[in-house]
Design an enzyme around this catalytic site. Structure first.
Site, PDB file in Angstrom:
ATOM      1  N   LYS A   1     -36.154  55.912  29.903  1.00 50.05           N
ATOM      2  CA  LYS A   1     -35.046  54.765  30.240  1.00 50.05           C
ATOM      3  C   LYS A   1     -35.028  54.295  31.671  1.00 50.05           C
ATOM      4  O   LYS A   1     -34.946  53.138  32.016  1.00 50.05           O
ATOM      5  CB  LYS A   1     -33.875  55.155  29.550  1.00 50.05           C
ATOM      6  CG  LYS A   1     -33.278  56.315  30.296  1.00 50.05           C
ATOM      7  CD  LYS A   1     -31.950  56.838  29.710  1.00 50.05           C
ATOM      8  CE  LYS A   1     -31.235  57.978  30.557  1.00 50.05           C
ATOM      9  NZ  LYS A   1     -31.025  57.455  31.788  1.00 50.05           N
ATOM     10  N   THR A   2     -35.081  55.543  32.446  1.00 48.71           N
ATOM     11  CA  THR A   2     -34.820  55.223  34.013  1.00 48.71           C
ATOM     12  C   THR A   2     -35.980  54.219  34.320  1.00 48.71           C
ATOM     13  O   THR A   2     -36.058  53.297  35.239  1.00 48.71           O
ATOM     14  CB  THR A   2     -35.157  56.301  34.597  1.00 48.71           C
ATOM     15  OG1 THR A   2     -33.958  57.339  34.196  1.00 48.71           O
ATOM     16  CG2 THR A   2     -34.894  56.142  36.206  1.00 48.71           C
TER      17      THR A   2
ATOM     18  N   GLN B   1     -27.321  60.677  21.611  1.00 52.98           N
ATOM     19  CA  GLN B   1     -27.104  61.707  22.873  1.00 52.98           C
ATOM     20  C   GLN B   1     -25.738  61.154  23.148  1.00 52.98           C
ATOM     21  O   GLN B   1     -25.120  61.698  24.331  1.00 52.98           O
ATOM     22  CB  GLN B   1     -27.978  61.348  23.932  1.00 52.98           C
ATOM     23  CG  GLN B   1     -29.441  62.028  23.580  1.00 52.98           C
ATOM     24  CD  GLN B   1     -30.283  61.989  24.691  1.00 52.98           C
ATOM     25  OE1 GLN B   1     -30.014  62.783  25.473  1.00 52.98           O
ATOM     26  NE2 GLN B   1     -31.364  61.220  24.665  1.00 52.98           N
TER      27      GLN B   1
ATOM     28  N   ASP C   1     -26.620  52.206  32.974  1.00 56.73           N
ATOM     29  CA  ASP C   1     -27.501  53.243  32.549  1.00 56.73           C
ATOM     30  C   ASP C   1     -26.238  54.172  31.674  1.00 56.73           C
ATOM     31  O   ASP C   1     -25.078  54.241  31.899  1.00 56.73           O
ATOM     32  CB  ASP C   1     -27.669  54.183  33.858  1.00 56.73           C
ATOM     33  CG  ASP C   1     -28.714  55.144  33.307  1.00 56.73           C
ATOM     34  OD1 ASP C   1     -29.254  55.111  32.402  1.00 56.73           O
ATOM     35  OD2 ASP C   1     -29.024  56.162  34.288  1.00 56.73           O
ATOM     36  N   GLU C   2     -27.030  55.006  30.617  1.00 59.43           N
ATOM     37  CA  GLU C   2     -26.221  55.785  29.950  1.00 59.43           C
ATOM     38  C   GLU C   2     -24.860  55.251  29.515  1.00 59.43           C
ATOM     39  O   GLU C   2     -23.682  55.709  29.357  1.00 59.43           O
ATOM     40  CB  GLU C   2     -25.776  57.109  30.779  1.00 59.43           C
ATOM     41  CG  GLU C   2     -26.812  57.937  31.087  1.00 59.43           C
ATOM     42  CD  GLU C   2     -27.826  58.455  30.413  1.00 59.43           C
ATOM     43  OE1 GLU C   2     -27.532  58.695  29.078  1.00 59.43           O
ATOM     44  OE2 GLU C   2     -28.415  59.372  30.653  1.00 59.43           O
TER      45      GLU C   2
ATOM     46  N   ARG D   1     -34.337  68.833  24.853  1.00 59.44           N
ATOM     47  CA  ARG D   1     -34.504  69.470  26.263  1.00 59.44           C
ATOM     48  C   ARG D   1     -35.997  70.245  26.338  1.00 59.44           C
ATOM     49  O   ARG D   1     -36.394  70.462  27.321  1.00 59.44           O
ATOM     50  CB  ARG D   1     -33.449  70.431  26.503  1.00 59.44           C
ATOM     51  CG  ARG D   1     -32.073  70.171  26.621  1.00 59.44           C
ATOM     52  CD  ARG D   1     -31.913  68.597  27.195  1.00 59.44           C
ATOM     53  NE  ARG D   1     -31.898  67.716  26.352  1.00 59.44           N
ATOM     54  CZ  ARG D   1     -32.317  66.289  26.873  1.00 59.44           C
ATOM     55  NH1 ARG D   1     -32.464  66.175  27.974  1.00 59.44           N
ATOM     56  NH2 ARG D   1     -32.052  65.583  25.999  1.00 59.44           N
TER      57      ARG D   1
END
Length: 760
Positions: A35-36, A258, A227-228, A615
């Protein structure tokens, strides 16, 4: 970098998201899907298309994320160009806007920002000036509730009109928070200051109440990226709408799977309803995972698909299938920690892993204790990410200080720590006089406190009485330390000192964490007593404190390791990744939590489990235990429903067939809901009375006499698991068995107290 070269660095889904610049876009980015990369390349692409950097607004949640994105963009388009972007956290960007427009909201252009400490200090002074009880109106709690209101865009005049909020405040005996809020805002304004939450509130007010200002910034920011987005609260969501409602040149990136921060005010609806809010939104799904093996990704998919409220996606890994996920079933929390430690040994010594490649994830902070103790015994290096080691937490150190005084009333540091906590009216001036007299007469401070007149202590009669009552309290418990079991004495002392009441009054998240830590300490003492009783060793308070001292001393030996195992809550792990991940404590009412089950918030708990799974890069271990010490006694557990939701094709298990536990423990069906025994809003009762240790397990077969056992006999123990008898010594009531347990190591059990069955 040319446009073609830029786009060549992206996969098909990423490229489509980057190229969409003529409609609102929602990018749902699965875990590890880049995503970044989409955000940075989209900004670079916009600049290549001729958009000036200062006309692009990019909002993040952390300075670290903003810095990383700016550096990446700098490599694509040049550092000087990247430096001109309006990029940063919500608070930092809105601060810049408010500096330019401060006069519109009655502030100077030199207004200051109060940090959390400043805010709590001001609220504390207001509470004192209003003559309110600080034990009821705790400044930190009041500050938290005011902050919540601001993030919901509720101003003081609106606060008092909100019936739900007022009912909540009345239920917690804080019905005058609305008055404190109003005075607090007035005082901030008088001081030409704002707190962090004001940066959101006043930005909204500025844009909402001054249409010309709003249009100015709409025109300035030709493109807005966030973002997020699943972590945005109501205020952030509304500000973004005001800045983009007409132009609608907006791209938000996030993952509803998330969304785990509702306790901080995050609203999952912001991302779920984005397409309804912005008509003509184009939806892009990033479903290629570059982080984890296919097995881990597929397992995570199989779990999250159980949620009803989600934007469906099917994430797939770009890596090989990888190892199966290990489900590790333990007899007890003690064996669970031992199993994890043994698995770590295998990874480090046989699989080429470094300690720093490994993390332990748990639902609540108090769960760290038993793993810390196990790692310290084995001299494994570890660190607590974003927090303190268990025995360094304030509430634990306060409780231990009381217990230290019971064992050794001359302990000066322990005395200093707790003589006026909870408050007893023994201030610093009085305490300084006590220590001065102790030095002058060469006696211990407790002797001065016991007999203030004998040592010419210059205090009034009321203070003398308070000192002597505290000394009597300490000495009464000191008289019991050589006869009473550690757990029963500890519970009594913490209750009669007022410490347990002081810690157990609050209902805020940080209060519950402190309460859980205190209860975990008491449970650790009960577990200590249970284990040492079976081993035929002393179970006095001094023995427990000696063990703690040795552990904390060992902590210093391993703390300097450059590559330690990381222990952390799952909430703290979001955004991180590790080669090997252990998710521990997967039991009903622990994960998912009892509160979540009571409040019907299982979907967020499942999203939290999804975050934990994703993770892991290479190896994933999921552990649970049949029994755990809770409130001074062993409780049988059901395994978490989340384990049953993972497709069995991706799992391997060490499943135990034990005669010591009910067969229902192994059911794959959903667990029966627990009967609620207390109102949902009430905190769990803490520090229940503890009786002298009695095992809560009944042997499936009569306890064998020592003569019926022999070297090589295999036994099953409810705490230590499966073991083999290596030696027998003594006769009659003093018969002892040395047992090698598969995971818990070698133990020496006194047979008259040991609870086990012969494994057939």
């Amino acid at each position: 970098m040319t446009q073609d070269n830029l786009l060549d660095q992206l996969n098909d889904s990423q490229r489509e998201a980057v190229l969409c610049c003529d409609a609102p876009s929602l990018v749902i980015a699965g875990a590890g899907s880049g995503k970044t990369r989409v955000l940075t390349y989209k900004i670079a692409y916009l600049m290549q298309q001729g958009m000036e950097p200062w006309s692009i607004l990019a909002l993040t949640f952390t300075n670290k994320a903003a810095k990383e994105m700016r550096e990446r963009i700098g490599k694509l388009v040049g550092e000087s160009e990247a430096a001109m972007l309006w990029m940063g956290t919500f608070h930092s960007i809105f601060y810049r806007i408010l500096l330019f427009e401060s006069d519109k909201i009655g502030y100077s252009s030199h207004f200051t920002i109060y940090d959390d400490h400043d805010s709590v200090s001001l609220i504390k002074n207001i509470i004192k000036e209003m003559g309110l009880d600080e034990k009821v109106y705790r400044p930190g709690v009041v500050a938290h509730r005011i902050g919540e209101a601001k993030n919901e865009l509720i101003r003081p005049s609106q606060y008092v009109q909100d019936r739900q909020i007022m009912r909540r405040d009345q239920a917690s005996h804080m019905s005058r928070i609305h008055e404190i809020y109003q005075i607090y805002q007035n005082r901030l304004h008088q001081a030409d200051a704002m707190d962090f939450d004001d940066l959101l509130l006043y930005t909204y007010v500025l844009l909402k109440e001054y249409p010309e200002i709003c249009r100015k910034y709409e025109d300035k920011f030709q493109y807005v990226l966030v973002d997020e987005y699943q972590d945005t609260n109501y205020a952030q969501h509304q500000i973004i709408w005001l800045l983009t409602q007409h132009r609608q040149q907006v791209c938000v990136v996030g993952d509803d799977a998330q969304s785990i921060y509702s306790f901080r005010g995050a609203r999952i609806d912001n991302i779920l309803t984005f397409q309804q809010m912005y008509q003509g939104t184009r939806l892009f799904k990033l479903e290629q995972n570059y982080r984890s093996t296919q097995t881990i990704v597929a397992a995570a998919n199989s779990v999250i698909h159980h949620n009803q409220r989600q934007i469906h996606k099917d994430v797939r890994s770009m890596k090989d299938e990888g190892e199966l996920i290990e489900v590790c079933e333990a007899y007890s929390d003690k064996e669970e920690a031992a199993i994890v430690a043994r698995k770590i040994y295998e990874l480090v010594h046989n699989k080429g892993y470094a300690y720093g490649d490994i993390t332990i994830l748990y639902r609540t902070n108090d769960q760290s204790r038993i793993f810390e103790e196990e790692f310290l015994r084995r001299k494994y290096p570890y660190r607590i990410y974003g927090g303190q080691s268990f025995y360094q937490r304030k509430e634990v150190k306060d409780a231990l200080a009381y217990l230290r005084l019971a064992v050794n009333p001359r302990d000066e540091e322990a005395l200093r720590r707790v003589i006026n906590y909870p408050t007893r009216g023994i201030g610093k001036t009085t305490l300084d006089k006590v220590f001065q007299a102790a030095t002058e007469y060469q006696v211990s401070p407790i002797q001065v406190i016991e007999n203030p007149m004998q040592y010419a202590l210059s205090v009034n009669a009321a203070t003398q009485d308070r000192l002597q009552r505290f000394a009597q309290f300490v000495m009464d418990f000191h008289a019991l330390v050589s006869t009473e079991q550690a757990n029963t004495l500890a519970v009594r002392m913490l209750r009669e000192s007022g410490l347990s009441a002081e810690i157990n009054t609050g209902r805020e998240p940080e209060d519950r964490e402190r309460q859980a830590n205190l209860q975990e300490l008491v449970d650790s003492i009960s577990s200590f007593v249970a284990d040492r009783t079976e081993e035929g060793q002393s179970v006095l308070l001094g023995d427990f404190l000696q063990m703690v001292s040795l552990l904390t001393d060992q902590d210093r030996d391993v703390s300097d390791e450059t590559s330690p195992i990381t222990l952390m809550t799952i909430h703290a792990a979001k955004g991180l990744e590790f080669r090997a991940v252990f998710v521990v404590g997967l039991e009903e009412n622990l994960f998912p939590s009892e509160m979540a089950a009571d409040e019907g918030n299982i979907e967020e708990e499942r999203r939290l489990f999804y975050v934990a799974i994703t993770r892991a890069i290479e190896r994933l271990y999921l552990t649970w235990s049949h029994s755990r010490m809770r409130f001074g006694r062993f409780e049988n557990n059901q395994r978490s429903r989340f384990l049953s939701e993972i497709d069995g094709r991706y799992l391997t298990s060490n499943k135990k067939q034990s005669s010591l536990f009910f067969g229902s423990q192994h059911r794959e069906s959903q667990p029966r809901p627990m009967q609620r025994t207390t109102p949902v809003a009430e905190p769990r009762p803490m520090l229940r009375p503890v009786k002298a240790y009695q095992s809560s397990y009944t042997s499936a077969t009569p306890l064998p006499q020592g003569s019926q056992l022999s070297v090589g006999t295999c036994i099953e123990h409810p705490r230590f698991g499966i073991g083999t008898i290596m030696a027998l010594e003594g006769t009659g009531l003093d018969t002892k068995a040395t047992v090698d347990f598969e995971n818990a190591g070698r133990k020496q059990l006194l047979l008259r107290f040991a609870k086990f069955t012969i494994k057939k």
